[in-house]
Design an enzyme around this catalytic site. Sequence first.
Site, PDB file in Angstrom:
ATOM      1  N   SER A 148      21.007  -0.923   7.367  1.00 60.27           N
ATOM      2  CA  SER A 148      21.385  -1.679   6.231  1.00 60.27           C
ATOM      3  C   SER A 148      22.028  -0.803   5.005  1.00 60.27           C
ATOM      4  O   SER A 148      23.145  -0.075   5.567  1.00 60.27           O
ATOM      5  CB  SER A 148      20.069  -2.233   5.555  1.00 60.27           C
ATOM      6  OG  SER A 148      20.488  -3.048   4.603  1.00 60.27           O
ATOM      7  N   ASP A 156      21.914 -13.064  10.253  1.00 61.68           N
ATOM      8  CA  ASP A 156      21.705 -12.028   8.956  1.00 61.68           C
ATOM      9  C   ASP A 156      22.003 -12.677   7.600  1.00 61.68           C
ATOM     10  O   ASP A 156      23.179 -13.151   7.417  1.00 61.68           O
ATOM     11  CB  ASP A 156      22.405 -10.892   9.408  1.00 61.68           C
ATOM     12  CG  ASP A 156      21.904  -9.635   8.179  1.00 61.68           C
ATOM     13  OD1 ASP A 156      21.555  -9.959   7.247  1.00 61.68           O
ATOM     14  OD2 ASP A 156      21.945  -8.315   8.583  1.00 61.68           O
ATOM     15  N   HIS A 176      18.049 -10.294   9.013  1.00 69.25           N
ATOM     16  CA  HIS A 176      18.270  -8.874   8.358  1.00 69.25           C
ATOM     17  C   HIS A 176      17.080  -7.861   8.464  1.00 69.25           C
ATOM     18  O   HIS A 176      17.411  -6.617   8.838  1.00 69.25           O
ATOM     19  CB  HIS A 176      18.522  -8.998   6.892  1.00 69.25           C
ATOM     20  CG  HIS A 176      19.125  -7.504   6.539  1.00 69.25           C
ATOM     21  ND1 HIS A 176      20.232  -7.100   6.653  1.00 69.25           N
ATOM     22  CD2 HIS A 176      18.409  -6.608   5.542  1.00 69.25           C
ATOM     23  CE1 HIS A 176      20.517  -5.834   6.189  1.00 69.25           C
ATOM     24  NE2 HIS A 176      19.338  -5.829   5.412  1.00 69.25           N
TER      25      HIS A 176
END
Length: 289
Positions: free
Chosen positions: A170, A235, A264
């Site tokens: 991320s 996501d 995610h």
Amino acid sequence: MNGLSFGELCCLFCCPPCPSRIAAKLAFLPPEPTYSFVADEAGSRHSLHLADRAEWQYSQRELDAIEVFQTRTKRGNRIGCMFVRCSTNPRFTILFSHGNAVDIGQMSSFYIGLGSRINCNIFSYDYSGYGVSSGKPSERNLYSDIDAAWQSLRTRYGISPEHIIIYGQSIGTVPTVDLASRFECAAVILHSPLMSGMRVAFPDTKRTWCFDAFPSIEKIGKVMSPVLVIHGTEDEVIDFSHGLAIYERCPRAVEPLWVEGAGHNDVELYGQYLERLKQFVSHELPITD
């Protein structure tokens, strides 16, 4: 990553902010620290003390084997670092840059589980303003933080670049791409990467503006190490299109892992995640002496 209010959207269009403003609004949510470093009587060594929120899953023996220390960045902050010895004969050491709303205390159990399953040691650190790290989170500090971590891994532990895999998850893919664009290493793993801050906030953005933050899409072409991209197809925070675009720009991309149905924060729960990492580390990367 956070959503922006209508007023903030108007400000972006009418008065474009500097990259640090975009970064602060989009990315940084440091949690209340889940750990501390406890010095010994001489003050020369530290041990890791975890709060209940860290949800530690192993025994005291594994906890005692984790080495922790602080190192100073070129921007003057002191960042917390953690070396997790998962293997007596590791193929590689992973330099892991974690996601947004966690710190290395919360990640410590995951590091042990991951490293032991793919036969790698793991070195991680907290961004400025996270955990025991001083300063405030910012884009410039991200790059300085990972540089300090890289130098510690190279000098304190004597690990050469060809034995280091740089892994970012991320927001952690931002410093990972930046570092990998400047230094070659054994490999790079980008887990739910983002193209840039503006492209997360405004999905229809097709170019990189001068005031954009986290412009990984402009740096990925300079990464000369093998790159494995991992992304969930559902996501909800960083759209799957970001992973696809990053993959398509990688000069040395390997077969990616697109996890059907994953969001995610749950990619690691799918069996193919661990299997793809094992295949990549054990069979696709040559080990050098």
